[in-house]
Design a protein around this motif. Structure first.
Motif, PDB file in Angstrom:
ATOM      1  N   GLN A 183      -8.537   0.439   1.800  1.00 59.08           N
ATOM      2  CA  GLN A 183      -7.358   1.535   1.974  1.00 59.08           C
ATOM      3  C   GLN A 183      -7.914   2.638   1.696  1.00 59.08           C
ATOM      4  O   GLN A 183      -7.252   3.862   2.083  1.00 59.08           O
ATOM      5  CB  GLN A 183      -6.470   0.872   0.611  1.00 59.08           C
ATOM      6  CG  GLN A 183      -5.656  -0.262   0.982  1.00 59.08           C
ATOM      7  CD  GLN A 183      -4.678  -0.612  -0.216  1.00 59.08           C
ATOM      8  OE1 GLN A 183      -4.890  -0.242  -1.128  1.00 59.08           O
ATOM      9  NE2 GLN A 183      -3.952  -1.447   0.054  1.00 59.08           N
ATOM     10  N   LYS A 193      -7.777   4.350  -0.788  1.00 60.72           N
ATOM     11  CA  LYS A 193      -7.059   5.271  -1.652  1.00 60.72           C
ATOM     12  C   LYS A 193      -8.001   6.032  -2.908  1.00 60.72           C
ATOM     13  O   LYS A 193      -8.959   5.772  -3.128  1.00 60.72           O
ATOM     14  CB  LYS A 193      -6.137   4.324  -2.136  1.00 60.72           C
ATOM     15  CG  LYS A 193      -5.123   3.783  -1.527  1.00 60.72           C
ATOM     16  CD  LYS A 193      -3.810   3.273  -2.330  1.00 60.72           C
ATOM     17  CE  LYS A 193      -2.910   2.614  -1.750  1.00 60.72           C
ATOM     18  NZ  LYS A 193      -2.073   3.299  -0.575  1.00 60.72           N
ATOM     19  N   PRO A 198       0.795  -1.082   0.092  1.00 59.09           N
ATOM     20  CA  PRO A 198       0.011   0.020  -0.014  1.00 59.09           C
ATOM     21  C   PRO A 198       0.807   1.177  -0.005  1.00 59.09           C
ATOM     22  O   PRO A 198       0.362   2.297  -0.515  1.00 59.09           O
ATOM     23  CB  PRO A 198      -0.764  -0.031   1.358  1.00 59.09           C
ATOM     24  CG  PRO A 198      -0.227  -1.278   2.161  1.00 59.09           C
ATOM     25  CD  PRO A 198       0.597  -1.979   1.316  1.00 59.09           C
TER      26      PRO A 198
END
Length: 290
Positions: free
Chosen positions: A225, A227, A119
């Protein structure tokens, strides 16, 4: 290699003993963008992005091992083995900064897997007609997942067969040019191409469609995550239908979404200017707010 915004070089890298083709464009000191193509394809699928991104980014693209003009890997083909190989390639290229990952089709699934594995190496995700959001997939890829039948199918290296394959990718037949047909036949002649195509098709799918197991594991891991993510699709995709966007919206409520009308599996080619503008705007916003 020279440095500077006008630098564009295709080279063969040795990554874990495997020779792979890479294109490295732009200034190495600028934020990095990595472009990942789809199954059976090559870095030529991103021609429209290199020049537009290069003035203020380091733009990297790699022929996935066994595809394009790259050699194959010896280990079993999985999303994880492909993602780990790309991480190793970035190390060879000396790029340890978080990259903006742009993936089409299989390349989108590899991008998501890479983000889960590392990540800290991924700054954002741009997924174009990405695998991973649904079971439905074109019949040709379902047939390839059945290796004995797929192998017989791949023995046909004729121009007519190359045309049928290329035609399935585009809404507008004018994009099936003589240049693209010639390149497709060159890529298809890669010694590892058929074995790798069959291995990837079998790893990710069955005759019934894209396997559920890896999709159900990967999507929640990526979503967790949170993102910056952009998901785009061609409305007339014959390979992975645009209805997969519904699953993408459910899986990634934080993401941005866009649909290109009258467009097939490769919006980066068929809607080049609009796609490039959207990617540049998205990356610019991520850079400005991080």
């Amino acid at each position: 290699m020279s440095s500077g915004a006008d630098r564009s070089t295709d080279t063969l890298l040795t990554v874990a003993g495997v020779r792979v083709r890479c294109r490295d464009t732009g200034d190495r000191s600028s934020p990095p963008v990595l472009l990942l193509h789809g199954i059976g394809r090559s870095l030529e699928d991103w021609e429209g992005l290199y020049g537009r991104l290069a003035p203020d980014h380091r733009v990297l693209s790699i022929d996935l091992p066994g595809f394009g003009l790259s050699e194959r890997i010896a280990e079993k083909y999985t999303l994880e083995s492909l993602a780990r190989f790309i991480l190793a390639a970035l190390d060879v290229l000396g790029e340890r900064r978080p990259v903006h990952l742009v993936g089409n089709s299989l390349g989108g699934a590899v991008a998501m897997q890479l983000s889960v594995l590392a990540p800290g190496r991924v700054r954002s995700l741009i997924l174009a007609n990405s695998a991973g959001f649904g079971r439905e997939v074109i019949l040709a890829l379902r047939v390839l997942s059945v290796r004995p039948v797929g192998r017989r199918l791949l023995k046909n290296k004729s121009r007519d067969n190359a045309y049928r394959t290329e035609r399935a990718l585009f809404y507008d037949r004018r994009f099936v040019t003589e240049e693209r047909l010639g390149h497709a036949m060159k890529v298809g002649a890669n010694p590892g191409h058929d074995d790798v195509l069959l291995a990837v098709a079998h790893a990710l799918g069955t005759f019934r469609g894209v396997r559920r197991g890896w999709r159900n594991k990967l999507l929640p891991a990526v979503a967790a995550q949170n993102k910056p993510t952009l998901v785009v699709w061609g409305a007339e995709d014959r390979v992975l239908p645009a209805s997969h966007l519904d699953a993408a919206r459910s899986a990634f409520p934080h993401a941005r979404f866009a649909v290109f009308p009258q467009c097939g599996h490769m919006p980066q080619i068929e809607r080049e200017e609009e796609f490039d503008s959207m990617v540049r705007e998205f990356i610019g916003d991520v850079e400005a707010h991080s």
